[in-house]
Design a protein around this motif. Structure first.
Motif, short mmCIF file in Angstrom:
data_model
loop_
_atom_site.label_atom_id
_atom_site.label_comp_id
_atom_site.label_asym_id
_atom_site.label_seq_id
_atom_site.Cartn_x
_atom_site.Cartn_y
_atom_site.Cartn_z
N MET A 49 -11.35 15.33 43.39
CA MET A 49 -10.23 15.64 44.25
C MET A 49 -10.39 16.82 45.04
SD MET A 49 -7.47 13.70 43.50
CE MET A 49 -6.11 14.81 43.92
N ILE A 50 -9.67 16.78 46.42
CA ILE A 50 -9.40 18.26 47.10
C ILE A 50 -8.29 18.19 47.51
CG2 ILE A 50 -12.03 18.27 47.96
CD1 ILE A 50 -10.67 17.56 50.72
N VAL A 51 -7.61 19.65 47.55
CA VAL A 51 -6.24 19.99 47.80
C VAL A 51 -6.15 20.51 49.08
CG1 VAL A 51 -4.21 21.20 47.04
CG2 VAL A 51 -5.82 20.04 45.29
N GLN A 52 -5.41 20.13 50.02
CA GLN A 52 -5.12 20.75 51.48
C GLN A 52 -4.02 21.38 51.48
OE1 GLN A 52 -7.38 17.34 54.08
NE2 GLN A 52 -5.52 16.73 53.29
N HIS A 53 -2.80 21.44 50.84
CA HIS A 53 -1.70 22.16 50.82
C HIS A 53 -1.09 22.81 49.21
CE1 HIS A 53 -0.88 20.62 55.03
NE2 HIS A 53 -1.27 19.36 54.12
N ASP A 54 -0.62 23.92 49.55
CA ASP A 54 -0.25 24.82 48.31
C ASP A 54 0.53 23.66 47.43
OD1 ASP A 54 0.41 26.51 46.48
OD2 ASP A 54 1.79 27.68 48.09
N LEU A 59 1.55 11.84 49.09
CA LEU A 59 1.13 13.13 48.75
C LEU A 59 -0.31 13.01 48.37
CD1 LEU A 59 3.96 14.23 46.45
CD2 LEU A 59 3.37 15.20 48.45
N VAL A 60 -0.80 12.04 47.89
CA VAL A 60 -2.24 11.93 47.45
C VAL A 60 -2.70 10.66 47.84
CG1 VAL A 60 -3.96 11.66 45.38
CG2 VAL A 60 -1.55 13.02 45.23
N ILE A 61 -3.75 10.68 48.73
CA ILE A 61 -4.52 9.50 49.27
C ILE A 61 -5.57 9.11 48.42
CG2 ILE A 61 -5.56 8.66 51.41
CD1 ILE A 61 -2.52 8.98 51.51
N SER A 62 -5.40 8.00 47.93
CA SER A 62 -6.76 7.58 46.90
C SER A 62 -7.73 6.76 47.82
CB SER A 62 -6.13 6.90 45.99
OG SER A 62 -5.48 7.82 45.22
N GLY A 63 -8.96 6.43 47.41
CA GLY A 63 -9.76 5.35 47.86
C GLY A 63 -10.82 5.97 48.63
N LEU A 64 -10.98 7.36 48.92
CA LEU A 64 -11.93 7.71 49.70
C LEU A 64 -13.31 7.60 49.42
CD1 LEU A 64 -9.20 9.54 50.69
CD2 LEU A 64 -10.82 10.92 51.51
N GLY A 65 -13.76 7.24 48.05
CA GLY A 65 -14.78 6.66 47.57
C GLY A 65 -15.12 5.34 47.60
N HIS A 66 -14.39 4.51 48.32
CA HIS A 66 -14.64 3.07 48.54
C HIS A 66 -14.11 2.36 49.66
CE1 HIS A 66 -10.72 1.44 47.25
NE2 HIS A 66 -10.61 2.60 46.32
N ILE A 81 -9.17 3.97 55.97
CA ILE A 81 -8.04 4.82 55.65
C ILE A 81 -7.66 5.76 56.83
CG2 ILE A 81 -7.25 6.61 54.18
CD1 ILE A 81 -8.89 5.89 51.91
N ASN A 82 -6.63 5.44 57.19
CA ASN A 82 -6.09 6.13 58.43
C ASN A 82 -6.18 7.72 58.31
OD1 ASN A 82 -3.75 7.58 60.28
ND2 ASN A 82 -4.18 5.58 60.95
N GLU A 83 -6.78 8.23 59.46
CA GLU A 83 -7.18 9.54 59.70
C GLU A 83 -5.77 10.52 59.84
OE1 GLU A 83 -10.40 12.72 62.07
OE2 GLU A 83 -9.99 10.58 62.67
N ASP A 84 -4.97 10.07 60.18
CA ASP A 84 -3.73 10.95 60.29
C ASP A 84 -3.05 11.05 58.75
OD1 ASP A 84 -3.82 11.28 62.78
OD2 ASP A 84 -2.44 9.45 63.32
N MET A 85 -3.28 10.04 58.03
CA MET A 85 -2.67 10.19 56.56
C MET A 85 -3.58 11.10 55.71
SD MET A 85 -1.87 5.95 55.83
CE MET A 85 -1.91 6.36 54.28
N ILE A 86 -4.96 10.94 56.03
CA ILE A 86 -5.73 12.00 55.49
C ILE A 86 -5.44 13.35 55.69
CG2 ILE A 86 -8.21 12.64 55.32
CD1 ILE A 86 -9.01 9.97 55.61
N LYS A 87 -5.01 13.58 56.98
CA LYS A 87 -4.98 14.95 57.50
C LYS A 87 -3.50 15.52 56.81
CE LYS A 87 -7.71 14.71 61.55
NZ LYS A 87 -7.67 14.95 63.13
N ASN A 88 -2.50 14.66 56.77
CA ASN A 88 -1.20 15.00 56.45
C ASN A 88 -1.05 15.02 54.78
OD1 ASN A 88 -0.38 15.24 59.19
ND2 ASN A 88 0.27 13.38 59.18
N ALA A 89 -1.93 14.53 54.10
CA ALA A 89 -1.83 14.51 52.72
C ALA A 89 -2.11 15.80 51.94
CB ALA A 89 -2.93 13.39 52.03
N VAL A 90 -1.38 15.89 50.73
CA VAL A 90 -1.42 17.11 49.91
C VAL A 90 -2.83 17.09 49.28
CG1 VAL A 90 -0.55 18.32 48.10
CG2 VAL A 90 0.93 17.43 49.70
N ALA A 91 -3.35 16.13 48.86
CA ALA A 91 -4.56 15.87 48.07
C ALA A 91 -5.29 14.73 48.49
CB ALA A 91 -4.43 15.85 46.75
N LEU A 92 -6.45 14.81 48.55
CA LEU A 92 -7.38 13.45 48.49
C LEU A 92 -8.21 13.41 47.51
CD1 LEU A 92 -8.69 14.53 52.26
CD2 LEU A 92 -6.67 13.27 51.54
N HIS A 93 -8.19 11.94 46.99
CA HIS A 93 -8.93 11.44 45.74
C HIS A 93 -10.15 10.73 46.22
CE1 HIS A 93 -8.49 9.34 41.65
NE2 HIS A 93 -9.57 10.28 41.82
#
Length: 648
Positions: free
Chosen positions: A480-485, A587-594, A598-610
């Motif tokens: 996981m990586i977190v992009q917001h507080d 809040l959490v966008i999953s599936g970045l490993g497969h 995935i829409n890039e805007d959803m990735i940028k606005n998500a709190v965390a990426l999985h």
């Protein structure tokens, strides 16, 4: 008289030997004729087409909405029609129809490419999956399991569950997806498909094989001497070209003329009345060889891909070893001693991560700290095994993360004596499953769809025992990586629930009814995903979730290593039934490993990426588009990373 008697005796012996020799010759002749007839397909009962050990016993049946209907073929069908019928599951319908109606045994180049792609994406033989897999038949069958269901499950890299036979309207036309058989390798291979450098060479080989199939029959026809001579000449020219060329770059400039000339010659031969058995046999040979070769290479490629994603890269192994050696050389300060007042303070924000990868977990922690406005009240509890304990301890003693406290624990050294009998004291982080299900919402679709799940492992159910003084923890995974507080999310009111998680409604409990049996409370309930979870430890202890989980684990685990991992899916899902507080899916966008789409805007606005899936961002096989979000939180200027050539 004696001479006459001797002559008569000799004549009798000669006649006896002649009959004996004749009998032996007849025996030899028939012993050769029988297998020859089978090889040539002359025996009426001999099936025409490709036979494999992987063939399903269901292949000889068709399914409708009412049940199973056995296939019955009329005795008057021709052998060509029988061959096409056996090939129906593998060939696209338009090609089969073209051959059956037009009688044209010649496939043009574009259609041959379609056949090749069909073979690549729809091969049979799920049981021979090159990736590690576990069938649910190995598990004790829970009560209430529907006998009409046909379940199968892959651990870590996949699960196949819940295909009702009555829901498959036409089994003969249904294609197994490449992802179902070969796993996430198919996702990677489609995105990294390279342009063929020998496409024209392959076309020449195909033409040569078809011409050789026709030539023996054409050479026997009266009045077709010129066509036979022309075909022989074209065959020799193709052979000469192919003897000097491996790729398209090696071909001479006049090759298009040769290809066109061969096409015209084969078209003429196709218009002649020839004996079909020889042509049919030759074309069946190339089809069988193509299927076998394609399947072999797909299995081999999938195995190598699986090996690549499951093996620690050399650079990461080097990093772990160097850190371990340096730990015993320098002996860093113990965090438990210097910050003892914080590690057990329930008023602070406590984050828990189970990990065996020092690089991955450092990125996760750095992303949380970087995205937080205030880190004075942040405490990280990193649980690992004995093998990686010293490397992680030295890394986090060497690198600071603002005011956050990082405590590294060896789960194997913790005092959990009451759980030893269940074998859950060894590190067992989150498990990932690939679930392929029939689309019940659209039953007219024959293809199964595949989804990816992340679920708590056995070690997560030790949380109340490990953190006896804490009331709440936030559990994250190391991919996981977190992009917001996360401070706002930490203060979420769980409304009496135990686990706050993002729901995954693409798969519901009803889809897993075969696997979970009669233990489901609500078939329409969505599954939940691990990755970022808020855990109310007080409610956990109140409901005795650990005890419930251990009972479920004992029910689904039959003692084997395979079911030890697969039981995590069923036990975790059932233990948290009706105890999940649903978080906003954005809040959490999953599936970045497969998932490549995935829409890039959803990735940028998500709190965390999985980055759940096989294609982790620290691997060479990771999805390049998503790696930049992960690399942004890499520790810069670290000497050991440079010396081990990590991610260079």
């Amino acid at each position: 008289m004696k001479g006459y008697a001797a002559a008569a005796g000799s004549s009798t012996k000669q006649r006896r030997w002649k009959w004996l020799a004749l009998a032996v010759l007849m025996l030899v002749f028939f012993s050769m004729l029988v297998p020859l007839s089978f090889l040539l397909g002359l025996h009426n009962g001999f099936p025409v087409g490709w036979l494999s050990d992987e063939s399903s016993p269901l292949d000889s049946f068709e399914f409708d909405g009412n049940g199973i209907i056995e296939k019955n073929s009329s005795k008057g069908d021709s052998r060509v029609e029988q061959m096409l019928r056996n090939f129906t599951p593998s060939l696209p319908e338009e090609i089969v129809q073209d051959i059956a109606e037009g009688g044209d045994m010649k496939l043009n180049y574009s259609k041959r490419n379609e056949v090749s792609e069909q073979l690549t994406s729809g091969l049979t033989g799920v049981a021979s999956h090159p990736e590690s897999e576990v069938l649910t038949e190995d598990l004790p069958k829970p009560s209430g399991v529907d006998s009409k269901m046909h379940p199968a499950l892959d651990t870590k890299l996949g699960a196949r569950v819940g295909v009702k036979l009555s829901d498959v309207s036409n089994f003969a036309g249904a294609q197994k997806s490449c992802e179902l058989e070969f796993g996430s390798y198919c996702l990677w291979s489609k995105e990294h498909k390279e342009t063929m450098k020998d496409a024209i060479v392959k076309r020449l080989k195909d033409q040569l094989f078809v011409a050789r199939a026709y030539y023996p029959s054409i050479a026997k026809l009266q009045g077709q001497e010129n066509l036979a001579r022309e075909m022989k000449q074209n065959i020799q020219e193709h052979e000469r070209i192919l003897s000097e060329a491996i790729s398209d770059a090696d071909l001479p400039p006049f090759v298009p003329e040769k290809i066109q000339k061969m096409e015209e010659t084969v078209a003429k031969a196709n218009g002649c009345t020839v004996e079909c058995s020889n042509v049919e046999r030759k074309l069946r040979q190339i089809f069988d060889l193509t299927v076998d070769e394609t399947h072999f290479h797909m299995k081999q490629s999938a195995f190598l891909y699986h090996l690549g994603v499951q093996t620690m890269p050399k650079s990461l192994h080097c990093l772990s070893m160097r850190l371990t050696v340096e730990y015993f050389r320098e002996r860093p300060l113990d965090v438990d001693t210097s910050h003892a007042y914080k590690v057990n303070d329930p008023s602070l924000r406590h984050y828990v991560i189970f990990s065996q990868d020092v690089l991955a977990v450092s990125v996760t922690i750095n992303s949380i700290v970087t995205s937080s406005m205030d880190t004075a009240d942040v405490v990280f509890h990193l649980l690992t095994d004995r093998q990686n304990f010293y490397a992680m301890r030295f890394w986090f003693a060497r690198n600071s993360y603002r005011d956050a406290v990082i405590r590294v624990l060896n789960i194997e050294d913790l005092n959990l004596s009451n759980l030893i009998d269940f074998g859950v004291t060894q590190l067992s982080p989150s498990e990932e499953f690939r679930v392929s299900i029939h689309n019940f919402d659209e039953p007219q679709l024959l293809h199964m769809r595949t989804e990816y799940l992340s679920i708590f492992g056995h070690s997560h159910f030790l949380l109340p025992e490990i953190f006896k003084n804490l009331k709440k923890v936030m559990v994250l995974e190391d991919d996981m990586i977190v992009q917001h507080d996360l401070s706002t999310l930490w203060n979420t009111d769980l409304e009496g629930k135990v686990n706050a998680a993002v729901n995954f409604c693409k798969v519901r409990f009803g889809h897993l009814e075969t696997f979970l049996g009669g233990n489901i409370n609500d078939r329409s309930s969505c599954l939940w995903m691990s990755g970022l979870n808020i855990i109310d430890l007080d409610k956990w202890r109140e409901h005795n979730l650990t005890g419930i989980y251990l009972k479920l684990l004992n029910r689904f685990h039959n003692g084997s290593e395979a079911t030890w991992r697969t039981s995590a899916l069923s036990a975790s899902l059932l233990a948290f039934q009706d105890r999940i507080f649903s978080l906003d899916s954005s809040l959490v966008i999953s599936g970045l490993g497969h998932d490549y789409s995935i829409n890039e805007d959803m990735i940028k606005n998500a709190v965390a990426l999985h980055y759940n899936g096989n294609m982790k961002p620290w691997l060479d096989l990771g999805i390049p588009t998503y790696k930049k979000y992960w690399k942004k939180f890499l520790t810069q200027g670290e000497r050991f990373m440079d010396e081990c050539n990590v991610l260079h």
